[in-house]
Design a protein around this motif. Structure first.
Motif, PDB file in Angstrom:
ATOM      1  N   TYR A 137      -4.963  28.982 -29.774  1.00 29.06           N
ATOM      2  CA  TYR A 137      -5.864  29.022 -28.616  1.00 29.06           C
ATOM      3  C   TYR A 137      -5.080  29.383 -27.360  1.00 29.06           C
ATOM      4  O   TYR A 137      -4.752  28.507 -26.552  1.00 29.06           O
ATOM      5  N   PRO A 138      -4.769  30.656 -27.147  1.00 29.47           N
ATOM      6  CA  PRO A 138      -3.943  31.026 -25.989  1.00 29.47           C
ATOM      7  C   PRO A 138      -4.620  30.762 -24.640  1.00 29.47           C
ATOM      8  O   PRO A 138      -3.937  30.631 -23.632  1.00 29.47           O
ATOM      9  N   TRP A 139      -5.933  30.628 -24.623  1.00 33.40           N
ATOM     10  CA  TRP A 139      -6.617  30.344 -23.363  1.00 33.40           C
ATOM     11  C   TRP A 139      -6.347  28.926 -22.872  1.00 33.40           C
ATOM     12  O   TRP A 139      -6.707  28.561 -21.759  1.00 33.40           O
ATOM     13  N   LEU A 140      -5.692  28.092 -23.667  1.00 33.99           N
ATOM     14  CA  LEU A 140      -5.288  26.761 -23.219  1.00 33.99           C
ATOM     15  C   LEU A 140      -4.060  26.794 -22.317  1.00 33.99           C
ATOM     16  O   LEU A 140      -3.814  25.844 -21.574  1.00 33.99           O
ATOM     17  N   ILE A 141      -3.280  27.870 -22.380  1.00 30.50           N
ATOM     18  CA  ILE A 141      -2.034  27.951 -21.616  1.00 30.50           C
ATOM     19  C   ILE A 141      -2.278  27.752 -20.123  1.00 30.50           C
ATOM     20  O   ILE A 141      -1.618  26.908 -19.504  1.00 30.50           O
ATOM     21  N   PRO A 142      -3.212  28.481 -19.500  1.00 26.04           N
ATOM     22  CA  PRO A 142      -3.408  28.246 -18.054  1.00 26.04           C
ATOM     23  C   PRO A 142      -3.866  26.823 -17.734  1.00 26.04           C
ATOM     24  O   PRO A 142      -3.391  26.225 -16.764  1.00 26.04           O
ATOM     25  N   ALA A 143      -4.737  26.262 -18.547  1.00 23.69           N
ATOM     26  CA  ALA A 143      -5.227  24.909 -18.286  1.00 23.69           C
ATOM     27  C   ALA A 143      -4.097  23.888 -18.372  1.00 23.69           C
ATOM     28  O   ALA A 143      -3.980  23.006 -17.505  1.00 23.69           O
ATOM     29  N   ILE A 144      -3.246  24.002 -19.374  1.00 16.08           N
ATOM     30  CA  ILE A 144      -2.137  23.063 -19.534  1.00 16.08           C
ATOM     31  C   ILE A 144      -1.148  23.196 -18.386  1.00 16.08           C
ATOM     32  O   ILE A 144      -0.679  22.191 -17.833  1.00 16.08           O
TER      33      ILE A 144
END
Length: 170
Positions: A137-144
């Motif tokens: 789930y690469p879209w988690l990178i900005p959130a983390i």
């Protein structure tokens, strides 16, 4: 309480993203168990550095009641169980890889029983799970990263403390 609320939030998020019509509910609950076991092991370990404060206010936490060693051993057993369930029963590559990579940190926490090993058993498994989730789930990178740096900013300005961090003082 921390474990219960954490598991509850995890389950809410899990059921939010899973299509309930396409899977059996029992299969979905079984696939959650390794993640819940890993979360529980880290949550138990987070109480160890707070033992002195808990004793001073007469709080009965797991490490206060059963001791550092038993808490660390239970954390290790939970991570081993999470690996076993994720690898042999569900064949979940994320949970099995994260649990397997986390086991050495818990082994060091049990065998050496040093504060720095306890902190590593808390911090690094969280990072490893997030790191392996980034692959799927690469879209988690900005959130983390946003949560990490907002937390760092908050702790720095509120308490003059550089936290969260991956550094462990010797």
């Amino acid at each position: 309480t921390n474990i219960f609320i954490g598991v509850l939030l995890f389950m809410i998020g899990w059921f939010h993203v899973i299509d309930l019509g396409s899977s059996d509910l029992l299969v979905m609950v079984n696939s959650m168990i390794p993640y819940i076991l890993c979360f529980t092991s880290v949550s138990l370990m987070t109480n160890i550095p707070d033992m002195e404060g808990d004793v001073s206010v007469n709080a009965i936490t797991f490490p206060v009641k059963f001791g550092r060693r038993i808490t660390s051993i239970l954390g290790l057993l939970l991570v081993f169980l999470a690996f076993y369930l994720s690898y042999y029963n569900n064949e979940d590559p994320i949970a099995s890889t994260a649990a397997l990579c986390s086991i050495p940190f818990f082994i060091f926490a049990v065998s050496r029983d040093l504060d720095k090993d306890i902190l590593r058993a808390i911090r690094y498994p969280i990072f490893l799970l997030n790191f392996f989730l980034f692959a799927i789930y690469p879209w988690l990178i900005p959130a983390i990263f946003i949560i990490y740096y907002l937390s760092k900013y908050y702790y720095w300005h509120r308490f003059n403390l550089h936290y969260p961090t991956f550094l462990v003082d010797d």
